[in-house]
Design a protein around this motif. Structure first.
Motif, PDB file in Angstrom:
ATOM      1  N   VAL A  64       2.760  -7.815 -15.310  1.00 25.03           N
ATOM      2  CA  VAL A  64       3.671  -8.592 -16.151  1.00 25.03           C
ATOM      3  C   VAL A  64       5.104  -8.083 -15.980  1.00 25.03           C
ATOM      4  O   VAL A  64       6.056  -8.873 -15.903  1.00 25.03           O
ATOM      5  N   ALA A  65       5.255  -6.751 -15.876  1.00 25.78           N
ATOM      6  CA  ALA A  65       6.601  -6.195 -15.676  1.00 25.78           C
ATOM      7  C   ALA A  65       7.200  -6.726 -14.385  1.00 25.78           C
ATOM      8  O   ALA A  65       8.372  -7.098 -14.320  1.00 25.78           O
ATOM      9  N   ARG A  66       6.369  -6.793 -13.324  1.00 30.23           N
ATOM     10  CA  ARG A  66       6.868  -7.299 -12.048  1.00 30.23           C
ATOM     11  C   ARG A  66       7.211  -8.793 -12.147  1.00 30.23           C
ATOM     12  O   ARG A  66       8.210  -9.255 -11.587  1.00 30.23           O
ATOM     13  N   LEU A  67       6.387  -9.536 -12.896  1.00 30.30           N
ATOM     14  CA  LEU A  67       6.664 -10.967 -13.104  1.00 30.30           C
ATOM     15  C   LEU A  67       8.003 -11.135 -13.826  1.00 30.30           C
ATOM     16  O   LEU A  67       8.826 -11.988 -13.453  1.00 30.30           O
ATOM     17  N   LEU A  68       8.229 -10.312 -14.838  1.00 29.97           N
ATOM     18  CA  LEU A  68       9.488 -10.415 -15.582  1.00 29.97           C
ATOM     19  C   LEU A  68      10.674 -10.079 -14.679  1.00 29.97           C
ATOM     20  O   LEU A  68      11.740 -10.688 -14.773  1.00 29.97           O
ATOM     21  N   ASP A  69      10.460  -9.104 -13.800  1.00 29.20           N
ATOM     22  CA  ASP A  69      11.496  -8.749 -12.840  1.00 29.20           C
ATOM     23  C   ASP A  69      11.817  -9.941 -11.950  1.00 29.20           C
ATOM     24  O   ASP A  69      12.988 -10.250 -11.683  1.00 29.20           O
ATOM     25  N   SER A  70      10.781 -10.657 -11.518  1.00 29.10           N
ATOM     26  CA  SER A  70      11.001 -11.849 -10.688  1.00 29.10           C
ATOM     27  C   SER A  70      11.748 -12.914 -11.463  1.00 29.10           C
ATOM     28  O   SER A  70      12.630 -13.592 -10.920  1.00 29.10           O
TER      29      SER A  70
END
Lengths: 294, 294, 294, 294, 294
Positions: free
Chosen positions: C201-207
């Motif tokens: 989820v953190a990586r998704l938010l980064d995207s």
């Protein structure tokens, strides 16, 4: 206690000292690279520090203006030795070293380092004041005469502030390191001086932020002036168009090779027609003004 | 200690090694997907790491320019084995592996991993310098000739910096993980190297932020130049309109098929009228200039 | 262990289960409201969770385009029961439930919940990729043909990203809660899965952040193109004005009913005058170009 | 336990109660000032709280629209007394007090305060929904017809959101204080309710942030529409200029009192010349279009 | 306990007091520099504080307007002495000292310092209210008549807010220091007062942030009004051009010295041609309007 002052990190004397005091090769390498960053690294035997004193030099791109210039000073401070490497032609560094020599105590390298750092940080204030003056001048000028030269100055100062801010941020981190790191050369007695330095750097950074705000204001003023002036010029053009329209239409009509136009044969035809044209123009201008279109 | 270097994560040899060293299926899957992120995951038996070395390749969209390209390296580092998977055609990865082979010690995978990571991070600096050069060029050009091509370059670099920044942020997190995670392969002896790497990545990220600031400056300069030029061109148009207005009005009047106009019959009528027109034009221009409308 | 799957939170069966398992009225109320937020609430007896799986549906406003749609799933997970409430027509939820049924173990609700959450989070990636593709297309188009439709798409995607981001932020908080809350149903064995979900989820938010940056770039490009094109069009208008000016002035002069104009009686008068007009026009254009006003 | 409800903080009854229950003069003063802020202050003897319930009232500046209005409620909650001061004409406060009377327990002021706060926070949701509706309407309208009235609405809502956000931030801080402060009247039993309130306020603030984002989007759309329309109008003007140019030039030439023009004596001269003019106009338009200048 | 009030830090009396109470030279130097910052420094023997009370003075640049002005007060507060240095012509400082004299207790310097600080902070509220009023006026005016004078006021207030904000931030830090520092003169009894001051300063800073938001709104409104008005004016110009085009073309045609034009010989030729011109103009306007180009 010996204090070695070298003018150049490439001096072979530094290699001798490195051997004698067991200096880390990484630190030597750092001292010898161009474009060093402000930093402090404390080992068991000594503290290695790089600071970047500022001085104002004439700006080659803007004759009559000054710009900040940084020339690094490298410090190796052990318990029983001090090595400083700095460009002897930089007056800021010289002032810092002179004060350390005068007020410091040769047996306490911690005191010497504190004094050098304190002088370096104090000498950032004139640079900040210099920017304050230039921004004040720009703010005065931008309302009176928003020329593209003002824009160039705004961006030139912005760029110089980016560099200055980076040096100050690193200096703040370095003085924090000198306060907190257990290995650091700075002893309890000299901690208050470093804490004071930290406060000064924090205030300097606060000023830099304010200056960036003010520059952004100046930029906004400039941009809104340009839009405003475009608006004014287009309005003038439209008034010209409004004035021209009845003249074009009526003189066009009477310029046609046609018959049956009123006043065509009247001896005072020209006067009548010109009068009507002026009247129509005035009415049109009044109408546009009334509709709030001009 | 065996060090296996594979050229491709789809090599069936990897499956054999996975069985032999008990590699986690999730890690194999990660190594085999396209578009892996930089990451470190440490288990009891081994540390799995993905890094993304950068190299500059010719930019297909901008002939004559270079752009950064990333080709991942996967590392499985156990206490008694090392598996690296990387594209052998990438010079950056090859340089990192070569240095690890030369300076490393086959019995210490922690040292090898530190050396590989250190080389990879050092090779980000030329990429940053490359952007510095391009931004400098853009800044020089934008004042002299603010063309839309500059805008395209600004946005192209912005986009590349977004990618580079993401890789750097993940690399910073990965090196933090290597410092902090108790399971990590990096032992106390090699911690200073990883800490040094972390500092370098932090400085690289700082440079990326500065470059984004500078690009925003360039964009602001471009946009203000365009407004400014529109203003200039509208002003020229308005001057043309001002010059045309008396000519249109007066020549219209005398072009009308009417009687009773002054000078109509005078032998020097044309000269008088042209003189009056020029005089009116000059007065109008002077008046607009005086009112600060042009 | 019983697993109840309901299609609708208004099913009276839920009231029976609520009585049987002592479900909190507040949770029932939450499950039955429209527009629930993603959340996790852990009590002594069970964990109540709401997730929002995403799927892509055809966009009613943009034929040919897809947009993300969320249909919530409510989970009541006790030590010895599992209640899931979800729309059976949503393929994403169905996929999550199917995987939980296949890979899960009916005796371990914690495992089932982890699997459901993991599948839901994995299925956000296609939605993000979908936005990546659309933004890429917009970026390609905005340089070639900056039409207002692009602007509409930019703002439509911005709006969809705001919604997606909110769901992701809440999902991140929910998975953090599942890791940290001592009451949560997730046991130590399943913690790594939830931690993995958190990382995703953190990586998704980064995207999502990167996509917002890219959309802002696209918007800046669009706006600067419009200013640029206005500038170009005004320039064309000014060139037309420049070309017209000598023609208007000279033909006006010779159109006047006056005497004493040169060439008036010459048999090649027209040729001379047209030649002079063209020459003057060329000189004027050259002068404006030279002064950098066009 | 006595519960005193006063309609006005200037009621002399409050002075009596202040004497009886030893209320702090600072709190009395706060309750009696206009423009109180939301706050909670807990002493040894009692908790003093100010909340600001919201209700929607007709907007005097925008007939047909509603705007949020706040009327404060002051609460003095001791272990054995409760004093509430609120405007009896505010339906939101009345609803909160009515629910407290109905669901609360006169012996537990903590329960009563929790219920009042919970109702007040729940009644912020309709206000937020009201803004959502208005922003949706604005977004629909701004693409179809970007009029300055939309801009006025955008800024009016922005201003109202600034006020609402400030009340919500203070309410969030107040409910945090009620959770954390050891002196607060809220006992362990009622803590979950206050925690729930805190979550609701956090979600409301999240919505306010989203609404500000959406309003900024709407503003960007409006501004880009205006630039776009200016561009369109300038283009029309330039096309008009292009169409006029050959007509002006050629009719000027043939309007001159000169000899030697072709077709001058031809019986179909007018047709030829008009044909040539139309042809030239078409060629000019085609050329400008081809060069992508229009 | 003696309380010394000096009007000027350069008073030689200060040197005597410095000797008597062992004041630190650095503090003396601070008190004597121009442009002191708000600060608190607590040593073992006494607390040194600098505050900057605000008052409203007539603005020299804007006749009829007021602007905030700061005149510092320096405080040396030991256990058994109090030295205050302040400009006796500043009414704010005088009010703070008068209240301290009236409500304070000569034996408790902590109480006196708290009272002085409390009054100083309370007197920031009128300054904030003053800005609120001015911003309200600007917001009302900017919609009705967006003149460049509004812009000047916006930027003048922005600049004054930058200064005010800096003083408030430093005052907040100073009151935090007075709460936290173990050496500070403020004893437990007076802590609540300082905490109250801290809350007030936080609320003041919150108001300053809101005011900056509102000023940015006003700036956006101004800028969008200017674009809008440019758009309106260009539209008027284009309508004028549209009206002129048929008149120019047709009168040009009939002004040519050519044969074969219809109506040329008709006695009502002029009426026909003028009628056709008006019809064409109306059709053209209708067409442009229909195509949504005007």
């Amino acid at each position: 206690m010996p204090w070695y002052q070298l003018d150049d990190a490439n001096d072979p004397k530094l290699d001798e000292l490195a051997k004698q005091y067991n200096l880390h090769p990484l630190h030597l390498e750092d001292a010898r690279t161009h474009d060093e960053s402000v930093m402090v690294d404390s080992g068991a035997a000594y503290t290695f520090a790089v600071f970047k004193p500022v001085r104002l030099i004439p700006d080659p791109d803007n004759p009559g203006e000054q710009m900040p210039s940084f020339s690094p000073i490298d410090i190796f401070a052990g318990k029983d030795f001090l090595i400083t490497i700095s460009d002897p032609t930089c007056p800021t560094t010289e002032q810092a070293l002179a004060r350390a020599r005068r007020d410091g105590d040769d047996e306490h390298p911690a005191k010497l380092v504190s004094l050098i750092l304190d002088t370096i940080v104090d000498l950032y204030f004139p640079a900040i004041d210099h920017f304050d003056d230039r921004i004040d001048q720009l703010e005065d000028k931008v309302f009176d005469d928003p020329s593209p030269e003002i824009l160039q100055s705004v961006f030139a100062i912005k760029r110089e502030l980016i560099d200055l801010r980076r040096v100050l941020v690193n200096t703040r981190d370095a003085s924090l390191h000198l306060q907190r790191d257990p290995n650091t050369i700075i002893d309890a007695e000299n901690q208050p001086y470093v804490r004071d330095t930290y406060d000064h750097v924090a205030r300097l950074l606060d000023s830099v932020e304010t200056q960036r705000d003010l520059l952004n204001n100046t930029l906004d003023i400039y941009l809104s002036s340009v839009s405003n002036r475009t608006n004014e010029v287009v309005k003038v053009l439209t008034i010209l168009g409004t004035v021209a329209l009845p003249a074009i239409a009526i003189s066009g009509i009477y310029g046609m090779n046609l018959k049956g136009l009123p006043f065509e044969e009247s001896p005072h035809g020209a006067e009548w027609i010109i009068g009507i044209t002026i009247l129509l123009t005035a009415l049109l201008l009044y109408f546009l003004r009334r509709m709030n279109w001009l």
